[in-house]
Design a protein around this motif. Structure first.
Motif, short mmCIF file in Angstrom:
data_model
loop_
_atom_site.label_atom_id
_atom_site.label_comp_id
_atom_site.label_asym_id
_atom_site.label_seq_id
_atom_site.Cartn_x
_atom_site.Cartn_y
_atom_site.Cartn_z
N UNK B 62 0.90 -1.17 0.00
CA UNK B 62 -0.13 -0.24 -0.03
C UNK B 62 0.90 1.26 0.08
N UNK B 63 2.14 1.14 0.57
CA UNK B 63 3.00 2.33 0.51
C UNK B 63 2.88 3.37 1.62
N UNK B 64 1.75 3.00 2.44
CA UNK B 64 1.65 4.28 3.48
C UNK B 64 2.70 4.40 4.35
N UNK B 65 3.45 3.15 4.60
CA UNK B 65 4.90 3.30 5.34
C UNK B 65 6.14 3.78 4.65
N UNK B 66 5.79 4.32 3.59
CA UNK B 66 7.31 4.85 2.86
C UNK B 66 8.06 5.91 3.30
N UNK B 67 9.37 5.57 3.57
CA UNK B 67 10.26 6.40 3.93
C UNK B 67 11.50 6.42 2.88
N UNK B 68 12.44 7.55 3.10
CA UNK B 68 13.60 7.31 2.15
C UNK B 68 14.69 6.67 2.96
N UNK B 69 15.31 5.64 2.66
CA UNK B 69 16.60 4.92 3.39
C UNK B 69 17.80 5.33 2.34
N UNK B 70 18.50 6.00 2.70
CA UNK B 70 19.65 6.76 1.77
C UNK B 70 19.31 7.12 0.67
N UNK B 71 18.30 8.01 0.55
CA UNK B 71 17.65 8.63 -0.27
C UNK B 71 16.72 7.90 -1.24
N UNK B 72 16.55 6.72 -1.08
CA UNK B 72 15.60 6.04 -1.91
C UNK B 72 14.46 5.21 -1.11
N UNK B 73 13.16 5.60 -1.78
CA UNK B 73 12.03 5.03 -1.42
C UNK B 73 12.18 3.68 -0.92
N UNK B 74 11.50 3.42 0.43
CA UNK B 74 11.49 1.97 0.86
C UNK B 74 10.28 1.61 1.76
N UNK B 75 9.49 0.55 1.69
CA UNK B 75 8.47 0.33 2.63
C UNK B 75 9.14 -0.12 4.02
N UNK B 76 8.86 0.83 4.96
CA UNK B 76 9.55 0.85 6.25
C UNK B 76 8.84 -0.60 6.75
N UNK B 77 7.65 -1.10 6.62
CA UNK B 77 7.27 -2.45 7.06
C UNK B 77 7.99 -3.64 6.65
N UNK B 78 8.80 -3.37 5.64
CA UNK B 78 9.64 -4.64 4.87
C UNK B 78 11.11 -4.51 5.48
#
Lengths: 298, 179
Positions: B62-78
């Motif tokens: 769903x992408x609700x938990x998206x954050x940037x990790x070293x500048x790249x979008x990731x799902x923080x649930x994963x």
């Protein structure tokens, strides 16, 4: 009455140990002790949420530098792209070597999950899942895999590994490297993924092909593969042979439709029947074959 | 900062099974002692109270938990704790620390949010795209947002917001060129 306690049922996520081997042989040793390999970990976590039993130990492959990198290799008249198993799906899409020499794989990777997942998921993980959307493309590209089994490093065709895993699903192996012959001049390809909606979703069926034409009505060769969802990815060898040995016309297309339906192995789930999946794949393939032969420039 | 919410557990194995996690979140370095498979989304929301990052499907769909990790979008649930070790994380709180980000402003002006639950993830995903390419085509925007689901606005408002952002950033670029 003696009851056997199911230890797996008691494992919680916070119980799981994570090992970080730096060498392939250490990773293999940990695997023999019962650990599970993890790279990006996107599929493992999906499976956990769907109730698949948890493993007590995860073997994090990320510290193994040998599993990283993309190279262009020339050997005599042949050239290859070698892709480390830990290369992420996003890196496959962006890498200039893969873009120049294995465009079909790029097309397949663009259809895998969404950008946020592609930034974490690896090509090796997609292949090791046995059902990843990169597999049909890699089958058509005739990919070879370098794998480690026990103390031995072996090179095996992707289709060879898939059939080996059908016989021995618990095979302890580690995928190290994916080698793809560079696409040659005159070769064309397509990749189609059909899901239940337009946005990122698991596939109902995935089809792809690569071919070279010798005349308006005849192909010099064609490779066709079907996969997606929980379909076992496979090449349609019989259909390929028919196309390579016959001139194209409408009658050929009619008989091919039935042959495609016959050759695909699919499955039913509570939402979609095996027959429906087979017909979706056959419709798509026949439509694409029409495009191939109607495209005079091709 | 040290988070030890697991100290009261009676399970000795859990107590032993922790890692030292060094992670930079919104410009601040944290040193945490937590289980290796603890999820980044839980760390953000439950332990650091950064609740701008939402949680919904928990399987990266769903992408609700998206954050940037070293500048790249990731799902923080994963993302598990051990995978985030040494990483730089930016959440929606960082994006609007002083002022609204221009894409957030465009969301407001184009009515691109209704319930707003999906919005932080949408903004993070779009920031990731626009940081690399501030004039994406509509196809590129649609492809980039394919992992961010919204069930309220129907996406048209979101696409209008991106178009407004593009128009305004190209106008700024044109003005700078004229100067």
């Amino acid at each position: 009455m003696i009851t056997v306690k199911n230890e797996m049922a008691d494992i919680k996520k916070s119980d799981i140990l994570v090992e970080h081997p730096r060498l392939i042989q250490d990773a293999m040793r940990l695997r023999e002790l019962g650990g599970v390999f993890i790279a990006g970990g996107t599929l493992i976590q999906l499976n956990w949420e769907f109730g698949q039993p948890l493993s007590t130990t995860l073997i994090n492959l990320e510290p193994i530098t040998e599993l990283k990198g993309v190279e262009y290799i020339e050997r005599g008249d042949s050239s290859f792209v070698e892709i480390g198993a830990l290369t992420t799906i996003s890196e496959c899409i962006e890498n200039p070597i893969i873009n120049e020499h294995a465009q079909l794989l790029v097309e397949a990777c663009k259809k895998i999950a969404a950008p946020a997942v592609r930034n974490r998921a690896t090509l090796g993980g997609n292949i090791a899942s046995g059902i990843g959307d990169s597999i049909p493309a890699l089958l058509v590209l005739d990919a070879e895999l370098t794998i480690r089994i026990q103390d031995e490093t072996k090179v095996i065709k992707l289709w060879g590994l898939l059939s080996l895993l059908k016989d021995t699903p618990q095979l302890n192996y580690l995928l190290l490297l994916i080698r793809i012959p560079c696409q040659k001049k005159g070769e064309q390809a397509f990749f189609k993924k059909v899901g239940r909606r337009e946005a990122f979703t698991p596939a109902l069926v995935t089809i792809c092909a690569q071919w070279r034409r010798i005349s308006a009505k005849r192909l010099e060769y064609i490779g066709i593969a079907v996969g997606g969802g929980n379909n076992d990815p496979c090449r349609l060898i019989v259909v390929e042979k028919i196309l390579e040995t016959n001139d194209f016309d409408e009658n050929l297309l009619r008989s091919l439709y039935l042959e495609i339906v016959d050759e695909i192995n699919s499955y039913s789930d509570p939402f979609i029947t095996e027959t429906y999946r087979k017909h979706v794949a056959a419709n798509l393939l026949v439509a694409e074959l029409m495009n191939i032969f109607c495209d005079k420039e091709g | 900062m040290k988070i030890d919410r697991f100290e009261n557990s009676t399970n000795d194995r859990i107590l032993e099974n922790k890692i030292a996690l060094n992670i930079t979140i919104n410009g601040r370095l944290y040193s945490l002692i937590i289980p290796p498979t603890y999820r980044l989304v839980d760390l953000l929301r439950k332990d650091l109270e950064l609740t701008g990052t939402k949680i919904s499907c928990e399987i990266g769909r769903c992408g609700s938990c998206s954050v940037l990790m070293n500048g790249n979008v990731v799902n923080s649930c994963l993302v598990m704790a051990y995978q985030a070790n040494g990483m730089v994380i930016e959440t929606i709180e960082q994006v609007s620390q002083e002022n609204l980000h221009p894409i957030q402003q465009a969301f407001l002006e184009e009515g691109a949010l209704q319930c707003g639950y999906c919005t932080p993830g949408m903004v993070i995903a779009l920031k990731s795209l626009l940081d690399k390419n501030n004039q994406p085509t509509e196809e590129e925007v649609l492809d980039y947002l394919c992992g961010n689901l919204c069930r309220c606005t129907g996406y048209n408002g979101i696409l209008r917001a991106v178009q407004r952002y593009k128009n305004e950033s190209s106008a700024i670029f044109d003005n700078k060129t004229l100067e």
